[in-house]
Scaffold this motif. Structure first.
Motif, PDB file in Angstrom:
ATOM      1  N   UNK A 137       0.836  -1.196   0.000  1.00  0.00           N
ATOM      2  CA  UNK A 137       0.000   0.000   0.000  1.00  0.00           C
ATOM      3  C   UNK A 137       0.871   1.246   0.000  1.00  0.00           C
ATOM      4  N   UNK A 138       0.326   2.308  -0.527  1.00  0.00           N
ATOM      5  CA  UNK A 138       1.035   3.589  -0.507  1.00  0.00           C
ATOM      6  C   UNK A 138       1.394   3.946   0.934  1.00  0.00           C
ATOM      7  N   UNK A 139       2.620   4.448   1.091  1.00  0.00           N
ATOM      8  CA  UNK A 139       3.129   4.754   2.420  1.00  0.00           C
ATOM      9  C   UNK A 139       3.908   3.623   3.061  1.00  0.00           C
ATOM     10  N   UNK A 140       3.819   2.441   2.465  1.00  0.00           N
ATOM     11  CA  UNK A 140       4.508   1.280   3.010  1.00  0.00           C
ATOM     12  C   UNK A 140       5.952   1.189   2.566  1.00  0.00           C
ATOM     13  N   UNK A 141       6.582   0.065   2.931  1.00  0.00           N
ATOM     14  CA  UNK A 141       8.002  -0.141   2.653  1.00  0.00           C
ATOM     15  C   UNK A 141       8.242  -1.521   2.052  1.00  0.00           C
ATOM     16  N   UNK A 142       9.313  -1.611   1.282  1.00  0.00           N
ATOM     17  CA  UNK A 142       9.811  -2.876   0.762  1.00  0.00           C
ATOM     18  C   UNK A 142      11.325  -2.805   0.741  1.00  0.00           C
ATOM     19  N   UNK A 149      23.425  -6.513  -3.175  1.00  0.00           N
ATOM     20  CA  UNK A 149      23.086  -5.097  -3.079  1.00  0.00           C
ATOM     21  C   UNK A 149      21.606  -5.000  -2.731  1.00  0.00           C
ATOM     22  N   UNK A 150      21.279  -3.990  -1.934  1.00  0.00           N
ATOM     23  CA  UNK A 150      19.915  -3.826  -1.436  1.00  0.00           C
ATOM     24  C   UNK A 150      19.351  -2.466  -1.847  1.00  0.00           C
ATOM     25  N   UNK A 151      18.027  -2.409  -1.865  1.00  0.00           N
ATOM     26  CA  UNK A 151      17.336  -1.136  -2.035  1.00  0.00           C
ATOM     27  C   UNK A 151      16.198  -1.100  -1.026  1.00  0.00           C
ATOM     28  N   UNK A 152      16.372  -0.291   0.000  1.00  0.00           N
ATOM     29  CA  UNK A 152      15.317  -0.099   0.989  1.00  0.00           C
ATOM     30  C   UNK A 152      14.419   1.027   0.499  1.00  0.00           C
ATOM     31  N   UNK A 153      13.149   0.717   0.347  1.00  0.00           N
ATOM     32  CA  UNK A 153      12.197   1.684  -0.187  1.00  0.00           C
ATOM     33  C   UNK A 153      11.157   1.997   0.866  1.00  0.00           C
ATOM     34  N   UNK A 154      11.102   3.234   1.293  1.00  0.00           N
ATOM     35  CA  UNK A 154      10.147   3.695   2.297  1.00  0.00           C
ATOM     36  C   UNK A 154       9.214   4.738   1.694  1.00  0.00           C
ATOM     37  N   UNK A 155       8.124   4.975   2.366  1.00  0.00           N
ATOM     38  CA  UNK A 155       7.141   5.985   1.924  1.00  0.00           C
ATOM     39  C   UNK A 155       6.801   5.793   0.454  1.00  0.00           C
ATOM     40  N   UNK A 156       6.486   4.574   0.092  1.00  0.00           N
ATOM     41  CA  UNK A 156       6.222   4.264  -1.315  1.00  0.00           C
ATOM     42  C   UNK A 156       4.985   4.982  -1.827  1.00  0.00           C
ATOM     43  N   UNK A 157       5.069   5.375  -3.087  1.00  0.00           N
ATOM     44  CA  UNK A 157       3.986   6.077  -3.756  1.00  0.00           C
ATOM     45  C   UNK A 157       3.485   5.247  -4.930  1.00  0.00           C
ATOM     46  N   UNK A 158       2.291   5.551  -5.380  1.00  0.00           N
ATOM     47  CA  UNK A 158       1.713   4.840  -6.523  1.00  0.00           C
ATOM     48  C   UNK A 158       2.658   4.921  -7.726  1.00  0.00           C
ATOM     49  N   UNK A 159       3.293   6.057  -7.906  1.00  0.00           N
ATOM     50  CA  UNK A 159       4.156   6.262  -9.071  1.00  0.00           C
ATOM     51  C   UNK A 159       5.480   5.499  -8.973  1.00  0.00           C
ATOM     52  N   UNK A 184       4.530  -3.196  -6.981  1.00  0.00           N
ATOM     53  CA  UNK A 184       3.242  -2.581  -7.243  1.00  0.00           C
ATOM     54  C   UNK A 184       2.781  -1.886  -5.977  1.00  0.00           C
ATOM     55  N   UNK A 185       2.514  -0.586  -6.104  1.00  0.00           N
ATOM     56  CA  UNK A 185       2.065   0.206  -4.970  1.00  0.00           C
ATOM     57  C   UNK A 185       0.610   0.579  -5.215  1.00  0.00           C
ATOM     58  N   UNK A 186      -0.247   0.187  -4.316  1.00  0.00           N
ATOM     59  CA  UNK A 186      -1.670   0.487  -4.454  1.00  0.00           C
ATOM     60  C   UNK A 186      -1.967   1.810  -3.741  1.00  0.00           C
ATOM     61  N   UNK A 187      -2.810   2.576  -4.389  1.00  0.00           N
ATOM     62  CA  UNK A 187      -3.123   3.904  -3.847  1.00  0.00           C
ATOM     63  C   UNK A 187      -4.290   3.844  -2.890  1.00  0.00           C
TER      64      UNK A 187
END
Length: 126
Positions: free
Chosen positions: A13-18, A79-89, A123-126
């Motif tokens: 979901x939007x705002x989440x992390x992966x 190698x890692x990519x921490x993604x926070x505050x995810x957006x739909x885009x 996939x980030x759901x809005x």
């Protein structure tokens, strides 16, 4: 041969992390600059982040700066990519890439990278 295998993608979901991971084999990982790119449907491949082979410097696209963090563990060839505050885009297929060995410059052009993984869908759901 060189293999880069991404994992960790999914639906959030939007705002989440992966956290994405990219496991490398067939190369001396500790001497390669590594990067993450992404490609959304109908769009060109876009630079996200890169990390120097020494781990001493990083570079980010403006669209993700402050939200995404690239890191590496040379002992694990990962190698890692921490993604926070995810957006739909942020929805896209995410690819890791390896540049030439012992290269000083952190490149943001896809054409400069020699090896690519198969990609992982985010996939980030809005």
């Amino acid at each position: 041969q060189v293999q880069l295998v991404e994992s960790g993608g999914g639906l959030v979901q939007a705002g989440g992390s992966l956290r994405l991971s990219c496991a490398a084999s067939g190369l001396t990982f500790s001497t390669y600059n590594m990067a993450w790119f992404r490609q959304a449907p109908g769009k060109e491949r876009e630079f996200i982040a890169a990390i120097h082979w020494t781990g001493g410097s990083t570079n980010y696209a403006g669209s993700v700066k402050g939200r995404f963090t690239i890191s590496r563990d040379n002992a694990k060839n990962t190698v890692y990519l921490q993604m926070n505050s995810l957006k739909f885009e942020d929805t896209a297929v995410y690819y890791c890439a390896a540049d030439r060995p012992a290269y000083y410059v952190l490149e943001n052009r896809a054409s400069e990278y020699d090896y690519w993984g198969q990609g992982t869908q985010v996939t980030v759901s809005s």
